[in-house]
Design a protein around this motif. Sequence first.
Motif, PDB file in Angstrom:
ATOM      1  N   LYS A   1       0.851  -1.190   0.000  1.00  0.00           N
ATOM      2  CA  LYS A   1       0.000   0.000   0.000  1.00  0.00           C
ATOM      3  C   LYS A   1       0.892   1.248   0.000  1.00  0.00           C
ATOM      4  CE  LYS A   1      -4.131  -2.016   0.612  1.00  0.00           C
ATOM      5  NZ  LYS A   1      -3.714  -3.432   0.556  1.00  0.00           N
ATOM      6  N   GLY A   2       0.472   2.261  -0.735  1.00  0.00           N
ATOM      7  CA  GLY A   2       1.256   3.491  -0.791  1.00  0.00           C
ATOM      8  C   GLY A   2       0.955   4.423   0.356  1.00  0.00           C
ATOM      9  N   TYR A   3      -0.165   4.200   1.044  1.00  0.00           N
ATOM     10  CA  TYR A   3      -0.579   5.069   2.147  1.00  0.00           C
ATOM     11  C   TYR A   3      -0.399   4.379   3.489  1.00  0.00           C
ATOM     12  CZ  TYR A   3      -4.775   2.235   1.260  1.00  0.00           C
ATOM     13  OH  TYR A   3      -5.627   1.184   1.040  1.00  0.00           O
ATOM     14  N   LYS A   4      -0.501   5.157   4.554  1.00  0.00           N
ATOM     15  CA  LYS A   4      -0.417   4.627   5.911  1.00  0.00           C
ATOM     16  C   LYS A   4      -1.798   4.666   6.558  1.00  0.00           C
ATOM     17  CE  LYS A   4       4.330   6.305   6.632  1.00  0.00           C
ATOM     18  NZ  LYS A   4       5.200   7.164   7.476  1.00  0.00           N
ATOM     19  N   GLU A   5      -1.960   3.925   7.644  1.00  0.00           N
ATOM     20  CA  GLU A   5      -3.187   3.996   8.435  1.00  0.00           C
ATOM     21  C   GLU A   5      -2.832   4.453   9.845  1.00  0.00           C
ATOM     22  OE1 GLU A   5      -5.876   0.687   8.156  1.00  0.00           O
ATOM     23  OE2 GLU A   5      -6.516   1.453   6.208  1.00  0.00           O
ATOM     24  N   TYR A   6      -3.817   5.054  10.512  1.00  0.00           N
ATOM     25  CA  TYR A   6      -3.556   5.746  11.768  1.00  0.00           C
ATOM     26  C   TYR A   6      -4.476   5.226  12.864  1.00  0.00           C
ATOM     27  CZ  TYR A   6      -1.082   8.644   8.460  1.00  0.00           C
ATOM     28  OH  TYR A   6      -0.230   9.056   7.466  1.00  0.00           O
TER      29      TYR A   6
ATOM     30  N   VAL B   1     -10.738   9.511  -8.592  1.00  0.00           N
ATOM     31  CA  VAL B   1     -11.944   8.827  -9.069  1.00  0.00           C
ATOM     32  C   VAL B   1     -11.682   7.896 -10.252  1.00  0.00           C
ATOM     33  CG1 VAL B   1     -12.648  10.699 -10.634  1.00  0.00           C
ATOM     34  CG2 VAL B   1     -14.383   9.168  -9.630  1.00  0.00           C
ATOM     35  N   ASN B   2     -10.686   8.181 -11.052  1.00  0.00           N
ATOM     36  CA  ASN B   2     -10.401   7.358 -12.229  1.00  0.00           C
ATOM     37  C   ASN B   2      -9.447   6.202 -11.934  1.00  0.00           C
ATOM     38  OD1 ASN B   2     -12.007   8.938 -14.003  1.00  0.00           O
ATOM     39  ND2 ASN B   2     -10.363  10.459 -14.158  1.00  0.00           N
ATOM     40  N   ASP B   3      -9.017   6.061 -10.675  1.00  0.00           N
ATOM     41  CA  ASP B   3      -8.089   4.990 -10.309  1.00  0.00           C
ATOM     42  C   ASP B   3      -8.781   3.630 -10.310  1.00  0.00           C
ATOM     43  OD1 ASP B   3      -6.179   6.900  -9.955  1.00  0.00           O
ATOM     44  OD2 ASP B   3      -5.807   6.483  -7.839  1.00  0.00           O
TER      45      ASP B   3
ATOM     46  N   ASP C   1      -6.080  -1.400  -8.046  1.00  0.00           N
ATOM     47  CA  ASP C   1      -4.627  -1.577  -7.922  1.00  0.00           C
ATOM     48  C   ASP C   1      -3.901  -0.229  -7.896  1.00  0.00           C
ATOM     49  OD1 ASP C   1      -4.821  -4.320  -7.876  1.00  0.00           O
ATOM     50  OD2 ASP C   1      -4.550  -4.552 -10.042  1.00  0.00           O
ATOM     51  N   LYS C   2      -4.347   0.696  -8.729  1.00  0.00           N
ATOM     52  CA  LYS C   2      -3.727   2.025  -8.768  1.00  0.00           C
ATOM     53  C   LYS C   2      -4.018   2.787  -7.475  1.00  0.00           C
ATOM     54  CE  LYS C   2      -1.765   5.583 -10.915  1.00  0.00           C
ATOM     55  NZ  LYS C   2      -1.784   6.559  -9.824  1.00  0.00           N
ATOM     56  N   PHE C   3      -5.256   2.695  -6.984  1.00  0.00           N
ATOM     57  CA  PHE C   3      -5.630   3.423  -5.774  1.00  0.00           C
ATOM     58  C   PHE C   3      -4.790   2.979  -4.583  1.00  0.00           C
ATOM     59  CE2 PHE C   3      -8.058   3.739  -1.836  1.00  0.00           C
ATOM     60  CZ  PHE C   3      -8.312   5.101  -1.797  1.00  0.00           C
ATOM     61  N   PHE C   4      -4.549   1.676  -4.470  1.00  0.00           N
ATOM     62  CA  PHE C   4      -3.825   1.164  -3.311  1.00  0.00           C
ATOM     63  C   PHE C   4      -2.353   1.586  -3.286  1.00  0.00           C
ATOM     64  CE2 PHE C   4      -7.105  -2.425  -3.346  1.00  0.00           C
ATOM     65  CZ  PHE C   4      -7.887  -1.781  -2.393  1.00  0.00           C
TER      66      PHE C   4
ATOM     67  N   THR D   1     -14.651  -4.116  -0.489  1.00  0.00           N
ATOM     68  CA  THR D   1     -14.289  -4.154  -1.909  1.00  0.00           C
ATOM     69  C   THR D   1     -14.329  -2.746  -2.492  1.00  0.00           C
ATOM     70  OG1 THR D   1     -15.217  -6.369  -2.141  1.00  0.00           O
ATOM     71  CG2 THR D   1     -14.842  -5.138  -4.166  1.00  0.00           C
ATOM     72  N   TYR D   2     -13.267  -2.353  -3.142  1.00  0.00           N
ATOM     73  CA  TYR D   2     -13.146  -1.011  -3.719  1.00  0.00           C
ATOM     74  C   TYR D   2     -14.045  -0.863  -4.937  1.00  0.00           C
ATOM     75  CZ  TYR D   2     -10.922   2.880  -6.270  1.00  0.00           C
ATOM     76  OH  TYR D   2     -10.667   4.043  -6.958  1.00  0.00           O
ATOM     77  N   VAL D   3     -14.828   0.220  -4.973  1.00  0.00           N
ATOM     78  CA  VAL D   3     -15.621   0.589  -6.145  1.00  0.00           C
ATOM     79  C   VAL D   3     -15.063   1.891  -6.724  1.00  0.00           C
ATOM     80  CG1 VAL D   3     -17.914   1.190  -7.037  1.00  0.00           C
ATOM     81  CG2 VAL D   3     -17.688  -0.548  -5.232  1.00  0.00           C
ATOM     82  N   ASN D   4     -14.975   2.900  -5.856  1.00  0.00           N
ATOM     83  CA  ASN D   4     -14.274   4.141  -6.181  1.00  0.00           C
ATOM     84  C   ASN D   4     -13.767   4.717  -4.861  1.00  0.00           C
ATOM     85  OD1 ASN D   4     -16.209   6.103  -5.061  1.00  0.00           O
ATOM     86  ND2 ASN D   4     -17.537   5.530  -6.785  1.00  0.00           N
TER      87      ASN D   4
END
Length: 266
Positions: A107-112, A152-154, A157-160, A181-184
């Motif tokens: 994942k490119g982001y972190k969680e807090y 929104v266009n991700d 896989d790109k969003f994560f 499950t990711y939708v947008n």
Amino acid sequence: MKLSNNLIGILNFLTLLLSIPILVMGVWLHRQANTECERWLEKPIIALGVFLLVVSLLGFIGACCRVSWLLWFYLLFMFLLIVLLFVFTIFAFIVTNEGAGEKLSNKGYKEYRLGDYSHWLQKRVNDNGNWKKIKSCLQSGKVCSLYHNQFVNDTDDKFFTENLSAIQSGCCKPSNDCGFTYVNPTTWTKTGNVTYTNPDCDAWANDPNVLCFNCQSCKAGLLQNIKTDWKKAAVVNIIFLIFLVIVYSIGCCAFRNNRNDNWKRY
């Protein structure tokens, strides 16, 4: 006129000029405020403008007109300001010493997590009154709307792989623990008949006005932002404190000049 009196006069004249646009901004916010966030901002801005105006007048008149008692009050206010800034700087370093984002694999982001931060900060955001105002600021600021438009266009896989901010990660998407499950970016499908160990999963809703604004992760994301900002503010405060100590020293010299002149006249 002595050099120290000239310097104090010039510095306070510049501060006096600075206080005017700050006051105008505070009054403008008071007239234009439509949200809880804007109403909260107006009070400290007006208070800062009034404080700078009063202190600048004391220093300017006291130094240029050789009014010792005004200069004495100016030095008193300056001393109190130095003490307050010093205490705040130490306090900021202490309360922001704890807490950091949790890195996730792939994942490119972190969680807090809220529990990672200092108890003092946790208490502030867990207060219902405080959080209601903060949530109003986040919603009126359209933090998650901008986030949605940005990604929104991700594909999933790109969003994560995106590098989300702490607020975006904590308030605008569900926790990774939920397994949705990711939708947008702001729409996720929940798995039916699942008992979640993380209460944030039950708090999540696809409604743009709800999302994860009621989640512990949102509070943690906000605290991460506060931690980052306070660290920067503490560094700026150190520089400002050095400047204030120099100005205070010059003011003491101007006060001594006034007193010596008064003794000579006597």
